[in-house]
Structures are given as C-alpha cells and as structure tokens.
Design a protein around this motif. Structure first.
Motif, short mmCIF file in Angstrom:
data_model
loop_
_atom_site.label_atom_id
_atom_site.label_comp_id
_atom_site.label_asym_id
_atom_site.label_seq_id
_atom_site.Cartn_x
_atom_site.Cartn_y
_atom_site.Cartn_z
N LYS A 41 0.85 -1.19 0.00
CA LYS A 41 0.00 0.00 0.00
C LYS A 41 0.89 1.24 0.00
CE LYS A 41 -0.76 0.93 4.88
NZ LYS A 41 -1.78 1.19 5.88
N ASN A 71 -12.69 -1.77 -1.04
CA ASN A 71 -12.95 -0.39 -1.42
C ASN A 71 -11.71 0.52 -1.41
OD1 ASN A 71 -12.52 -0.34 1.28
ND2 ASN A 71 -14.46 0.62 1.84
N ASP A 72 -10.52 -0.07 -1.55
CA ASP A 72 -9.31 0.75 -1.62
C ASP A 72 -8.30 0.10 -2.55
OD1 ASP A 72 -7.72 2.92 -1.16
OD2 ASP A 72 -7.25 2.43 0.92
N CYS A 73 -7.45 0.91 -3.12
CA CYS A 73 -6.45 0.45 -4.09
C CYS A 73 -5.26 -0.20 -3.38
CB CYS A 73 -5.95 1.62 -4.92
SG CYS A 73 -7.25 2.50 -5.80
N SER A 103 -13.45 2.67 -5.03
CA SER A 103 -12.42 3.37 -4.24
C SER A 103 -12.44 4.87 -4.57
CB SER A 103 -11.04 2.77 -4.46
OG SER A 103 -10.69 2.79 -5.81
N ARG A 104 -11.86 5.66 -3.66
CA ARG A 104 -11.84 7.12 -3.83
C ARG A 104 -11.03 7.51 -5.08
NH1 ARG A 104 -9.07 6.94 0.94
NH2 ARG A 104 -7.67 8.48 0.08
N SER A 107 -7.38 8.17 -4.36
CA SER A 107 -6.61 6.93 -4.21
C SER A 107 -6.29 6.33 -5.58
CB SER A 107 -7.40 5.93 -3.35
OG SER A 107 -6.66 4.76 -3.16
#
Length: 147
Positions: A41, A71-73, A103-104, A107
């Motif tokens: 990450k 929900n995140d990279c 995801s945002r 991000s």
C-alpha cells in the motif's frame, strides 16, 4: 500575464518512493519462496510504497483475493505455481494493480501515477493484471495468462 510556480508537494508524475522493506520482501517471494503473495500500500505520510500483508507459502489464491480490500487500491504480487501439459512444475509471478471502482478518486489517481515506478523496482515479474473488480482477479485469469 505571468504565472508563479510554487514549490513543495510531491510531483505526481514521479510517483512514490519504494521502501527498502518492500523490495526485500519481494525478493524473498521471488528467490526464496518465503511468501505466496505480498500486498503493498502507499503510505502517504512516508511518501512511499510499503508492505501491508504477506501470505505464507501454504496460503491459497482464495486467501490472496480475500486479503485485497473491497474499497481501496493496492499493489500486489502473487507467485503462481502450476503444472504444464508436459507435466513440468512452473512458477510465474503476477503483478496486480488493484483499483476497485468504488475506491476514492484520489486513491485511484495516486496508485495510477505511482504504478510504473514501483513496478520497475520489481525485477522478474512475468505478467501484469490491472483489476477493478473481483471477476478480473479470478484464478482463471492467471491460468489463461500462464499457460
């Protein structure tokens, strides 16, 4: 008309730095087979790519995909072992750029602009997969690429 360019901040095109631990952990996967997979990450405070999680040699592909956040990279590498039609044991290393559609945006942009630099640090990658949902990281995708 004139423009003033202010210094400071990270140049988005240069991407993040890569922690020495990230490179060392990848080498353990590649050369010593200590890990089945490594998930990385971006640590925005340190401004570098760091190891988030490793999976032992006995862990399955399902364990790997379950470790990817919904929900995140993330970036990840997976050491895929298989037997060819000639009955030869083979191993291929896959690099994943995991960027779920939920995801945002920030991000997604951060991971997209940092991917190439990080990927260049990892020598010996055989295949790269960019995925936005779980269907794009199913085991069949690896089988199709590796054979």
């Amino acid at each position: 008309m004139s423009f003033r360019i202010r210094g400071g901040g990270t140049n988005a095109s240069s991407g993040m730095g890569v922690a020495d631990q990230s490179k060392a952990t990848y080498m353990e996967l590649q050369r010593k087979k200590v890990h089945r997979y490594v998930i990385f990450k971006i640590d925005e405070k340190k401004n570098e790519v760091v190891v988030e999680k490793t999976g032992g040699p006995a862990e399955s592909y399902d364990d790997f995909t379950a470790a990817l956040p919904e929900n995140d990279c993330r970036y990840a590498v997976y050491d895929y072992d298989f037997v060819t039609t000639d009955n030869c044991q083979k191993s291929k290393i896959f690099f994943f750029a995991w960027s779920p559609s939920v995801s945002r945006i920030r991000s997604k942009m951060l991971y997209a602009t940092s991917k190439d630099r990080f990927r260049r640090e990892l020598e010996g990658i055989h295949y790269e997969i960019q995925a936005t949902d779980p269907t794009e990281v199913e085991l069949e995708v690896l089988k199709e690429r590796a054979y």
